[in-house]
Design an enzyme around this catalytic site. Structure first.
Site, PDB file in Angstrom:
ATOM      1  CG  ASP A  14      -1.992  -0.944   1.112  1.00  0.00           C
ATOM      2  OD1 ASP A  14      -2.371  -1.273   0.036  1.00  0.00           O
ATOM      3  OD2 ASP A  14      -2.586  -1.254   2.296  1.00  0.00           O
ATOM      4  N   GLY A  40      -3.660  -5.404   0.411  1.00  0.00           N
ATOM      5  CA  GLY A  40      -4.136  -6.551  -0.443  1.00  0.00           C
ATOM      6  C   GLY A  40      -4.879  -7.411   0.410  1.00  0.00           C
ATOM      7  CE  LYS A  41     -11.080  -5.004  -1.412  1.00  0.00           C
ATOM      8  NZ  LYS A  41     -11.387  -4.299  -0.468  1.00  0.00           N
ATOM      9  CG  ASN A  44      -5.216  -5.818   3.985  1.00  0.00           C
ATOM     10  OD1 ASN A  44      -3.827  -5.810   4.326  1.00  0.00           O
ATOM     11  ND2 ASN A  44      -5.672  -4.900   3.329  1.00  0.00           N
ATOM     12  CB  THR A 221     -19.841  -4.741   5.748  1.00  0.00           C
ATOM     13  OG1 THR A 221     -19.211  -4.691   4.373  1.00  0.00           O
ATOM     14  CG2 THR A 221     -19.495  -6.066   6.485  1.00  0.00           C
ATOM     15  N   GLY A 253     -13.298  -3.428   5.890  1.00  0.00           N
ATOM     16  CA  GLY A 253     -14.039  -4.701   5.496  1.00  0.00           C
ATOM     17  C   GLY A 253     -12.990  -5.865   5.579  1.00  0.00           C
ATOM     18  CG  ASP A 254      -9.556  -6.204   3.772  1.00  0.00           C
ATOM     19  OD1 ASP A 254     -10.361  -6.607   2.932  1.00  0.00           O
ATOM     20  OD2 ASP A 254      -8.657  -5.312   3.344  1.00  0.00           O
ATOM     21  NE  ARG A 287      -4.951  -0.292  17.090  1.00  0.00           N
ATOM     22  CZ  ARG A 287      -4.933  -1.725  17.523  1.00  0.00           C
ATOM     23  NH1 ARG A 287      -4.958  -2.769  16.757  1.00  0.00           N
ATOM     24  NH2 ARG A 287      -5.121  -1.630  18.934  1.00  0.00           N
ATOM     25  CB  SER A 293      -5.294  -0.723  11.385  1.00  0.00           C
ATOM     26  OG  SER A 293      -5.849  -1.793  10.490  1.00  0.00           O
TER      27      SER A 293
END
Length: 307
Positions: A14, A40-41, A44, A221, A253-254, A287, A293
């Site tokens: 990122d 990256g989803k 993460n 969500t 979301g992750d 965070r 985070s």
């Protein structure tokens, strides 16, 4: 927490730029800050699941470069077990993330690199790992045929399956029917169903449509409005669990998906697992960053106790 979670997904580095607003085409805007970190989803979500206490494995492709080293170090710190192949003829993925300073909202561009080549052969090579999972999770950052093959394999072995349909993309016929749980956000749910989603009532209508499309349960969500769970027998709105002021929503979301998967793998009831995922996300948004985070299990349990 116990149980095994296996994820098929993408790692990207990122590159996050914080500014008052995004630049218009041809314009330069001065940033308030910059950060480089793991993302990256799939990655993460793997970090979130491992931090939440699950035995966690990630299946992906990397290059041989400094970003690949970042991926391996990130997973080692969180306790994620990599099941990766290295491709020096390509590169490890990267993402441009714009973070709006005033709100923490974000916009993202992803270049998946070597992970763009993930295919059914990668899935076949890790068949035993997928079939031995308690919960299998995938997203849509890697090619859809690979995700579809992995869902078929997991479903055939009786593994609980989760599809996080992000980033939004059309799904092949029958893909939803391979999913015990599908976990879109508002825009993804709207893209999949054609139904506007801005509140829990509208989320319920979209969730019913996703169930009608074959999903075992739909979990929409809704950011600060929490999560809507619908499995045909129950419809439950789980409010958000704020843990403090919002700093950045990029990995929320992750965080939810990883926490939810870890809780399911440990044997929690789906609604209790949704609450666990909400608590995971509620901490993560306080965070900066994505993978950095993700909270530890003890933090999640403490927030749940307060709520």
């Amino acid at each position: 927490m116990t149980g095994r979670v296996v994820l098929l997904g993408v790692f990207v580095a990122d590159t996050a730029y914080r500014a008052d607003r995004a630049p218009r085409m041809g314009e330069t805007v001065l940033a308030r800050g910059f950060a480089l970190g793991p993302g990256g989803k799939g990655s993460n979500q793997a970090v979130a699941a491992a931090m939440a206490g699950a035995e966690t494995h990630i299946i992906t492709r990397l290059g041989r470069d400094p970003f690949a080293e970042m991926a391996l170090a990130t997973w080692a710190r969180a306790g994620v077990v990599p099941a990766v192949t290295h491709h020096p003829d390509s590169y490890t993925g990267a993402a441009y993330i714009f973070v709006e300073h005033g709100t923490g909202d974000n916009a993202i561009i992803i270049a998946p690199g070597a992970a763009a080549g993930i295919g059914e052969d990668d899935v076949a090579a890790r068949a035993a790992l997928i079939e031995g999972a308690d919960v299998f999770v995938t997203q849509l950052e890697q090619p859809v045929p690979a995700a579809l093959a992995a869902l078929r394999l997991a479903r055939g072995a009786g593994v609980t399956t989760i599809l996080n349909p992000a980033p939004a993309a059309p799904l092949p016929e029958g893909m939803l029917a391979l999913c015990d749980y599908v976990t879109p956000n508002e825009s993804e749910a709207e893209g999949l169903t054609g139904l506007r989603v801005t509140n829990p009532s509208e989320a319920e209508a979209a969730a019913r449509a996703l169930r009608a499309g074959g999903a075992g349960a739909a979990i929409v969500t809704l950011g600060a409005q929490g999560v809507l769970f619908h499995d045909g027998a129950r419809t439950v709105h789980v409010p958000a669990m704020p843990a403090g002021p919002v700093v950045e929503t990029t990995g929320a979301g992750d965080a939810f998906n990883g926490g939810f998967a870890a809780a399911l793998a440990a044997g929690l009831d789906p609604v209790a697992a949704v609450r666990f995922g909400c608590a995971t996300a509620g901490i993560s948004v306080t965070r900066a960053g994505t993978a950095p985070s993700m909270p530890a299990r003890v933090e999640i349990e403490a927030l749940l106790a307060r709520h």
